[in-house]
Design an enzyme around this catalytic site. Structure first.
Site, PDB file in Angstrom:
ATOM      1  N   LYS A 222       0.822  -1.208   0.000  1.00  0.00           N
ATOM      2  CA  LYS A 222       0.000   0.000   0.000  1.00  0.00           C
ATOM      3  C   LYS A 222       0.870   1.279   0.000  1.00  0.00           C
ATOM      4  CE  LYS A 222      -2.543   0.291   3.675  1.00  0.00           C
ATOM      5  NZ  LYS A 222      -2.608   1.500   4.503  1.00  0.00           N
TER       6      LYS A 222
ATOM      7  N   ARG B  74     -11.410   3.683   8.925  1.00  0.00           N
ATOM      8  CA  ARG B  74     -11.117   2.338   9.420  1.00  0.00           C
ATOM      9  C   ARG B  74     -12.333   1.735  10.109  1.00  0.00           C
ATOM     10  NH1 ARG B  74      -5.331   2.817   9.931  1.00  0.00           N
ATOM     11  NH2 ARG B  74      -4.189   1.208  10.894  1.00  0.00           N
TER      12      ARG B  74
ATOM     13  N   ARG C 158      11.298 -11.365   5.697  1.00  0.00           N
ATOM     14  CA  ARG C 158      12.043 -10.142   6.026  1.00  0.00           C
ATOM     15  C   ARG C 158      13.071 -10.401   7.120  1.00  0.00           C
ATOM     16  NH1 ARG C 158       7.428  -5.778   7.395  1.00  0.00           N
ATOM     17  NH2 ARG C 158       6.393  -5.650   5.390  1.00  0.00           N
TER      18      ARG C 158
ATOM     19  N   ARG D 275      12.268  -9.231  12.892  1.00  0.00           N
ATOM     20  CA  ARG D 275      11.597  -8.282  13.780  1.00  0.00           C
ATOM     21  C   ARG D 275      10.446  -8.979  14.504  1.00  0.00           C
ATOM     22  NH1 ARG D 275       9.534  -3.125  10.662  1.00  0.00           N
ATOM     23  NH2 ARG D 275       7.728  -4.441  10.989  1.00  0.00           N
TER      24      ARG D 275
ATOM     25  N   ARG E 107      -2.193  -9.844  12.804  1.00  0.00           N
ATOM     26  CA  ARG E 107      -2.382  -8.530  12.160  1.00  0.00           C
ATOM     27  C   ARG E 107      -3.332  -8.660  10.968  1.00  0.00           C
ATOM     28  NH1 ARG E 107       3.549  -7.044  10.971  1.00  0.00           N
ATOM     29  NH2 ARG E 107       2.757  -5.388   9.677  1.00  0.00           N
TER      30      ARG E 107
HETATM   31  P1  AMP Z   1      -1.147   2.756  10.537  1.00  0.00           P
HETATM   32  O1  AMP Z   1       0.153   3.457  10.334  1.00  0.00           O
HETATM   33  O2  AMP Z   1      -2.191   3.135   9.536  1.00  0.00           O
HETATM   34  O3  AMP Z   1      -0.993   1.263  10.688  1.00  0.00           O
HETATM   35  O4  AMP Z   1      -1.725   3.274  11.951  1.00  0.00           O
HETATM   36  C1  AMP Z   1      -0.990   3.126  13.144  1.00  0.00           C
HETATM   37  C2  AMP Z   1      -1.914   3.239  14.349  1.00  0.00           C
HETATM   38  O5  AMP Z   1      -2.550   4.537  14.373  1.00  0.00           O
HETATM   39  C3  AMP Z   1      -3.074   2.254  14.365  1.00  0.00           C
HETATM   40  O6  AMP Z   1      -2.691   1.017  14.924  1.00  0.00           O
HETATM   41  C4  AMP Z   1      -4.072   2.979  15.252  1.00  0.00           C
HETATM   42  O7  AMP Z   1      -3.667   2.915  16.606  1.00  0.00           O
HETATM   43  C5  AMP Z   1      -3.890   4.426  14.812  1.00  0.00           C
HETATM   44  N1  AMP Z   1      -4.781   4.786  13.676  1.00  0.00           N
HETATM   45  C6  AMP Z   1      -4.391   5.089  12.397  1.00  0.00           C
HETATM   46  N2  AMP Z   1      -5.460   5.382  11.627  1.00  0.00           N
HETATM   47  C7  AMP Z   1      -6.549   5.257  12.424  1.00  0.00           C
HETATM   48  C8  AMP Z   1      -7.956   5.405  12.207  1.00  0.00           C
HETATM   49  N3  AMP Z   1      -8.456   5.720  10.988  1.00  0.00           N
HETATM   50  N4  AMP Z   1      -8.780   5.203  13.265  1.00  0.00           N
HETATM   51  C9  AMP Z   1      -8.318   4.900  14.485  1.00  0.00           C
HETATM   52  N5  AMP Z   1      -6.996   4.718  14.746  1.00  0.00           N
HETATM   53  C10 AMP Z   1      -6.121   4.897  13.744  1.00  0.00           C
END
Ligand code: AMP
Length: 237
Positions: free
Chosen positions: A20, A95, A133, A166, A177
């Site tokens: 992505k 999300r 990885r 990791r 995940r």
């Molecule tokens: P990401 O980098 O998109 O994996 O986001 C990292 C973390 O940020 C996630 O695990 C959530 O804790 C928080 N987060 C990111 N986007 C959202 C969202 N749209 N709604 C709620 N939490 C978010």
């Protein structure tokens, strides 16, 4: 640079390991629109140590979602900025169904169409990609058994240290995940389908990101969202 015919919000969906981030970068370069990643915005607040950052640090550490109210407000503020007038990419947002409903209301009121790009990858492919990885514990260089192996198996090219896996690249963690991603995304895909959004499914199983990007381009040009006559850079045209 190609151009969008009208302002569009490109919602990018893709599981961990679907590429992505790479596709977002290609689209930014191709269409000249910004990528809005809620994860990046939240991490920036944590880095700065401001009130928002302090309130969310623990949630991010635990991998839990922060409140819909907060992310909705952060996104609302970000997309009202000047550089979003021609369109933007939403990465990691919406999300939840509540976030999707709010985005629809917000974008509908300013006449911006929301289009979903769903990068679909077989989970077995992702698991072998991610569990392949390796990282150097000394200098942080990343390797991949399939796409970017070190010269000597298990040893860093840069400093000769022994490579490690990791913690969150372990197979059981990766499976968790992916299951979490499924639980979050599936209801949203259904919501977008029912509410009449255009959803483009793109097969992202190949290890070649250029081929995936070509399919993204073909879909966006073919749907009439991107001015095909202006496709002079990037991979199409
Ligand atoms: P990401 O980098 O998109 O994996 O986001 C990292 C973390 O940020 C996630 O695990 C959530 O804790 C928080 N987060 C990111 N986007 C959202 C969202 N749209 N709604 C709620 N939490 C978010």
């Amino acid at each position: 640079m190609a151009g969008l015919k009208k302002p569009v919000a490109l919602v990018l969906f893709g599981s961990p390991g679907s590429g992505k981030g790479t596709q977002s970068k290609y689209i930014v370069e191709w269409l000249g629109i910004p990528q809005i990643s809620t994860g990046d915005i939240l991490r920036e607040h944590i880095r700065k140590g401001d009130a928002i950052g302090v309130s969310i640090a623990e949630l991010l550490r635990a991998g839990s979602l922060v409140s819909d109210e907060l992310v909705n407000e952060l996104v609302r503020a970000r997309i009202s900025e000047e550089d979003c007038r021609r369109g933007f990419i939403l990465d990691g947002y919406p999300r939840t169904t509540a976030q999707a409903e709010e985005t629809m209301r917000l974008l509908g009121s300013v006449g911006v169409e929301e289009v979903v790009i769903h990068l679909v990858v077989d989970y077995n492919v992702i698991i072998s990609r991610i569990t392949g990885r390796r990282v150097c514990p000394k200098c942080g260089t990343l390797y991949n058994a399939i796409s970017h192996p070190p010269k000597v198996d298990g040893i860093c090219d840069v400093d000769g240290a022994e490579l490690v896996i990791r913690e969150d690249d372990r197979e059981d963690v990766v499976r968790e995940r992916l299951a979490q991603y499924d639980r979050q995304t599936q209801p949203l895909i259904e919501f977008f389908g029912k509410s009449g959004h255009r959803v483009f499914r793109v097969d992202a199983s190949t290890a070649k990101p250029e081929a995936v990007f070509r399919e993204v381009q073909v879909k966006l040009v073919g749907s009439g969202l991107v001015e095909s006559g202006l496709v002079t850079s990037g991979l199409v045209g």
